[in-house]
Enzyme design. Structure first.
Site, PDB file in Angstrom:
ATOM      1  N   ASP A  57       3.866   4.335  -2.798  1.00  0.00           N
ATOM      2  CA  ASP A  57       3.061   3.255  -3.385  1.00  0.00           C
ATOM      3  C   ASP A  57       3.617   1.907  -2.965  1.00  0.00           C
ATOM      4  O   ASP A  57       3.524   0.913  -3.696  1.00  0.00           O
ATOM      5  CB  ASP A  57       3.048   3.384  -4.915  1.00  0.00           C
ATOM      6  CG  ASP A  57       1.988   2.505  -5.553  1.00  0.00           C
ATOM      7  OD1 ASP A  57       2.135   2.152  -6.745  1.00  0.00           O
ATOM      8  OD2 ASP A  57       1.025   2.148  -4.850  1.00  0.00           O
ATOM      9  N   LYS A  85       1.793  -0.528   2.707  1.00  0.00           N
ATOM     10  CA  LYS A  85       0.899   0.527   3.213  1.00  0.00           C
ATOM     11  C   LYS A  85       1.207   0.900   4.663  1.00  0.00           C
ATOM     12  O   LYS A  85       0.997   2.029   5.061  1.00  0.00           O
ATOM     13  CB  LYS A  85      -0.564   0.083   3.047  1.00  0.00           C
ATOM     14  CG  LYS A  85      -0.894  -0.351   1.607  1.00  0.00           C
ATOM     15  CD  LYS A  85      -0.321   0.587   0.544  1.00  0.00           C
ATOM     16  CE  LYS A  85      -0.267  -0.054  -0.826  1.00  0.00           C
ATOM     17  NZ  LYS A  85       0.574   0.712  -1.795  1.00  0.00           N
ATOM     18  N   ASP A 126      -0.646   6.689  -2.942  1.00  0.00           N
ATOM     19  CA  ASP A 126      -1.639   5.815  -3.576  1.00  0.00           C
ATOM     20  C   ASP A 126      -2.310   4.968  -2.500  1.00  0.00           C
ATOM     21  O   ASP A 126      -1.780   4.770  -1.410  1.00  0.00           O
ATOM     22  CB  ASP A 126      -0.953   4.899  -4.602  1.00  0.00           C
ATOM     23  CG  ASP A 126      -1.969   4.122  -5.442  1.00  0.00           C
ATOM     24  OD1 ASP A 126      -1.618   3.024  -5.910  1.00  0.00           O
ATOM     25  OD2 ASP A 126      -3.099   4.597  -5.621  1.00  0.00           O
ATOM     26  N   ASN A 127      -3.510   4.457  -2.797  1.00  0.00           N
ATOM     27  CA  ASN A 127      -4.184   3.438  -1.972  1.00  0.00           C
ATOM     28  C   ASN A 127      -4.584   3.888  -0.581  1.00  0.00           C
ATOM     29  O   ASN A 127      -4.613   3.071   0.354  1.00  0.00           O
ATOM     30  CB  ASN A 127      -3.295   2.193  -1.827  1.00  0.00           C
ATOM     31  CG  ASN A 127      -2.800   1.678  -3.142  1.00  0.00           C
ATOM     32  OD1 ASN A 127      -1.594   1.624  -3.392  1.00  0.00           O
ATOM     33  ND2 ASN A 127      -3.722   1.298  -4.014  1.00  0.00           N
ATOM     34  N   GLU A 137      -7.295   0.474  -9.061  1.00  0.00           N
ATOM     35  CA  GLU A 137      -6.924   0.222 -10.456  1.00  0.00           C
ATOM     36  C   GLU A 137      -7.747  -0.896 -11.104  1.00  0.00           C
ATOM     37  O   GLU A 137      -7.949  -1.947 -10.528  1.00  0.00           O
ATOM     38  CB  GLU A 137      -5.419  -0.111 -10.574  1.00  0.00           C
ATOM     39  CG  GLU A 137      -4.894  -1.125  -9.595  1.00  0.00           C
ATOM     40  CD  GLU A 137      -4.316  -0.492  -8.333  1.00  0.00           C
ATOM     41  OE1 GLU A 137      -4.736   0.614  -7.966  1.00  0.00           O
ATOM     42  OE2 GLU A 137      -3.457  -1.111  -7.707  1.00  0.00           O
TER      43      GLU A 137
HETATM   44  C1  LIG Z   1      11.482  -0.083  -1.008  1.00  0.00           C
HETATM   45  C2  LIG Z   1      10.285  -0.875  -0.615  1.00  0.00           C
HETATM   46  C3  LIG Z   1       9.359  -1.252  -1.567  1.00  0.00           C
HETATM   47  C4  LIG Z   1       8.255  -2.005  -1.170  1.00  0.00           C
HETATM   48  C5  LIG Z   1       7.301  -2.390  -2.182  1.00  0.00           C
HETATM   49  N1  LIG Z   1       7.615  -2.539  -3.462  1.00  0.00           N
HETATM   50  N2  LIG Z   1       6.492  -2.878  -4.121  1.00  0.00           N
HETATM   51  C6  LIG Z   1       5.503  -2.910  -3.220  1.00  0.00           C
HETATM   52  C7  LIG Z   1       4.069  -3.194  -3.549  1.00  0.00           C
HETATM   53  C8  LIG Z   1       3.161  -2.388  -2.628  1.00  0.00           C
HETATM   54  N3  LIG Z   1       1.848  -2.127  -3.235  1.00  0.00           N
HETATM   55  C9  LIG Z   1       0.773  -2.803  -2.807  1.00  0.00           C
HETATM   56  O1  LIG Z   1       0.865  -3.661  -1.939  1.00  0.00           O
HETATM   57  C10 LIG Z   1      -0.551  -2.539  -3.452  1.00  0.00           C
HETATM   58  C11 LIG Z   1      -1.597  -3.444  -3.239  1.00  0.00           C
HETATM   59  C12 LIG Z   1      -2.849  -3.241  -3.846  1.00  0.00           C
HETATM   60  C13 LIG Z   1      -3.965  -4.190  -3.623  1.00  0.00           C
HETATM   61  C14 LIG Z   1      -3.706  -5.557  -3.486  1.00  0.00           C
HETATM   62  C15 LIG Z   1      -4.755  -6.441  -3.284  1.00  0.00           C
HETATM   63  C16 LIG Z   1      -6.069  -5.967  -3.220  1.00  0.00           C
HETATM   64  F1  LIG Z   1      -7.084  -6.835  -3.046  1.00  0.00           F
HETATM   65  C17 LIG Z   1      -6.334  -4.619  -3.353  1.00  0.00           C
HETATM   66  C18 LIG Z   1      -5.276  -3.722  -3.540  1.00  0.00           C
HETATM   67  C19 LIG Z   1      -3.048  -2.133  -4.690  1.00  0.00           C
HETATM   68  C20 LIG Z   1      -2.004  -1.232  -4.891  1.00  0.00           C
HETATM   69  O2  LIG Z   1      -2.175  -0.143  -5.693  1.00  0.00           O
HETATM   70  C21 LIG Z   1      -0.769  -1.413  -4.279  1.00  0.00           C
HETATM   71  O3  LIG Z   1       0.194  -0.471  -4.483  1.00  0.00           O
HETATM   72  N4  LIG Z   1       5.980  -2.619  -1.998  1.00  0.00           N
HETATM   73  C22 LIG Z   1       8.127  -2.332   0.159  1.00  0.00           C
HETATM   74  C23 LIG Z   1       9.110  -1.917   1.072  1.00  0.00           C
HETATM   75  N5  LIG Z   1      10.155  -1.205   0.684  1.00  0.00           N
HETATM   76 MG   LIG Z   2      -0.682   1.262  -5.389  1.00  0.00          MG
END
Ligand SMILES: Cc1cc(-c2n[nH]c(CCNC(=O)c3cc(-c4ccc(F)cc4)cc(O)c3O)n2)ccn1
Ligand SMILES: [Mg+2]
Length: 214
Positions: free
Chosen positions: A141, A144, A169-170, A199
């Site tokens: 998650d 991406k 996810d996603n 979500e």
């Molecule tokens: C250890 C490590 C950890 C990371 C890291 N940690 N936390 C994340 C967050 C990542 N999640 C997302 O970007 C995400 C985006 C959307 C979204 C956004 C905007 C829209 F319009 C539509 C959908 C929806 C979701 O459900 C998502 O999960 N990366 C990165 C690298 N290394």
């Molecule tokens: Mg997500």
């Protein structure tokens, strides 16, 4: 300098959830995201699918890539059997600081190891840092464009065993096309798509469940 969205989400948890009650923490975050401010938690609809997969796998060792505010961390950890561990990796220190407090409010800190840093650097250290042999369950998650390289890294580091389950996810929104292409065509995985919604919205999204065949 005002507050950030994760800080406002944390305040909603502290105001509306009962300490030591994970379900009340989940409900408080979902209410905040549905009625106050959208945030990128896996949410209640996809969260129910996450719950059913975690319950089916009943993991002793679990890994989460991308903690954010700790919502899915709480969803997973509340279902883990005694003695099992969830390791969650977060890149952003501000997110990690909020997640630590959300996990603590739920009373699940003893089941969770929250590690800060980029997944690509941390995954090769899992055996040394935590004495992990392999993961029974992995929730992807995070960024991406890291799903595919990190799935390959888990294989290369022998952190997957026959039957390990990856849940991503996603896979539709924002989308992980390279990951889907690889995992659905690889003879080393058996994959299934769970159609859902982004979500707190009506936009299509879904989870891809993949079993490693060894
Ligand atoms: C250890 C490590 C950890 C990371 C890291 N940690 N936390 C994340 C967050 C990542 N999640 C997302 O970007 C995400 C985006 C959307 C979204 C956004 C905007 C829209 F319009 C539509 C959908 C929806 C979701 O459900 C998502 O999960 N990366 C990165 C690298 N290394
Ligand atoms: Mg997500």
């Amino acid at each position: 300098t005002g507050s950030t969205r994760p800080q406002r989400l944390l305040r909603a948890v502290q105001k509306n959830a009962t300490q030591g009650d994970p379900q009340s923490v989940i409900n408080a975050i979902d209410h905040f995201c549905r009625h106050k401010e959208w945030a990128m938690n896996v949410g209640d609809e996809k969260g129910s699918i996450l719950d059913s997969v975690v319950s089916e796998v009943n993991p002793s060792t679990a890994l989460e890539l991308g903690t954010y505010c700790g919502y899915s961390t709480v969803r997973i950890a509340r279902l883990l059997p005694p003695g099992s561990q969830l390791i969650t990796l977060e890149f952003n220190p501000a997110y990690a600081a909020v997640a630590k407090q959300v996990i603590g409010w739920a009373g699940l800190q003893d089941k969770v190891q929250l590690v800060e840093g980029p997944s690509g650097d941390l995954i090769p250290q899992m055996k040394d840092l935590f004495g992990v042999q392999s993961f029974d369950f992995v929730f992807l998650d995070h960024w991406k464009d890291r799903y595919l390289p990190d799935a390959k890294l888990l294989e290369e580091c022998s952190l997957l065993r026959k039957g390990s389950v990856l849940l991503a996810d996603n896979v539709i929104c924002p989308g992980t096309p390279e990951y889907l292409e690889y995992i659905r065509n690889s003879p080393r995985y058996e994959s299934r798509y769970f159609k859902s919604h982004l979500e707190y919205t009506k936009v299509e999204d879904g989870l891809e469940k993949s079993v490693f065949l060894g």
